[in-house]
Design a protein around this motif. Structure first.
Motif, PDB file in Angstrom:
ATOM      1  N   TRP A   1       0.827  -1.196   0.000  1.00 51.84           N
ATOM      2  CA  TRP A   1       0.000   0.000   0.000  1.00 51.84           C
ATOM      3  C   TRP A   1       0.871   1.260   0.000  1.00 51.84           C
ATOM      4  N   GLU A   2       1.917   1.269   0.815  1.00 43.92           N
ATOM      5  CA  GLU A   2       2.798   2.443   0.875  1.00 43.92           C
ATOM      6  C   GLU A   2       3.447   2.708  -0.486  1.00 43.92           C
ATOM      7  N   ALA A   3       3.872   1.653  -1.174  1.00 45.60           N
ATOM      8  CA  ALA A   3       4.458   1.815  -2.513  1.00 45.60           C
ATOM      9  C   ALA A   3       3.421   2.374  -3.488  1.00 45.60           C
TER      10      ALA A   3
ATOM     11  N   VAL B   1      -3.185  -4.486   6.203  1.00 45.59           N
ATOM     12  CA  VAL B   1      -4.126  -3.374   6.261  1.00 45.59           C
ATOM     13  C   VAL B   1      -5.305  -3.665   5.338  1.00 45.59           C
ATOM     14  N   VAL B   2      -6.411  -3.011   5.630  1.00 41.38           N
ATOM     15  CA  VAL B   2      -7.616  -3.129   4.814  1.00 41.38           C
ATOM     16  C   VAL B   2      -7.844  -1.792   4.127  1.00 41.38           C
TER      17      VAL B   2
ATOM     18  N   ALA C   1     -10.889   5.440   0.612  1.00 41.24           N
ATOM     19  CA  ALA C   1     -11.481   6.343   1.599  1.00 41.24           C
ATOM     20  C   ALA C   1     -10.850   6.191   2.978  1.00 41.24           C
ATOM     21  N   ALA C   2     -10.333   4.993   3.280  1.00 39.67           N
ATOM     22  CA  ALA C   2      -9.726   4.742   4.590  1.00 39.67           C
ATOM     23  C   ALA C   2      -8.788   3.555   4.499  1.00 39.67           C
ATOM     24  N   VAL C   3      -7.822   3.531   5.392  1.00 40.87           N
ATOM     25  CA  VAL C   3      -6.910   2.387   5.530  1.00 40.87           C
ATOM     26  C   VAL C   3      -6.991   1.965   6.990  1.00 40.87           C
TER      27      VAL C   3
END
Length: 110
Positions: A16-18, A66-67, A104-106
């Motif tokens: 996700w960060e990438a 993470v979701v 919208a959210a992690v």
């Protein structure tokens, strides 16, 4: 069937960060890419526990999971509900990259 206000995708934090740096997320499931699979696999909130158990049940990777909570209205590519096997439960599949702006959210998993 009414369209849900969100769909979810479980992944490793480093992936996700990438994606945040690139602007798009292109991992389908557990490291397999959009190019390899042809779509990004999503779930409903109700489907997430079984998907997480199937993909990451014995997960011992270095990253926490993470979701990604995604707003379908912000997607650029088609989101189709399809069964994994004929007559089976339907899952949302995104046929293109996931724009970071549609997340919208992690949320942490577990």
């Amino acid at each position: 069937m009414p369209k849900p206000s969100s769909v979810v995708h479980i992944t490793e934090r480093s992936l996700w960060e990438a994606a945040r740096e690139r602007g798009t997320y292109e991992v389908s499931t557990r490291g397999r890419t959009l190019d390899q699979v042809g779509f990004i696999h999503f779930s409903s909130r109700e489907q997430l526990p079984s998907v997480a158990a199937f993909l990451y049940g014995a997960y011992d990777g270095p990253d926490e999971l993470v979701v990604l909570v995604v707003d379908p209205a912000l997607l650029d590519a088609p989101l189709k509900y399809e069964p994994v096997k004929p007559g089976g439960e339907e899952f949302p599949h995104l046929y293109g990259p996931l724009p970071v702006s549609a997340v919208a959210a992690v949320e942490p998993w577990g």
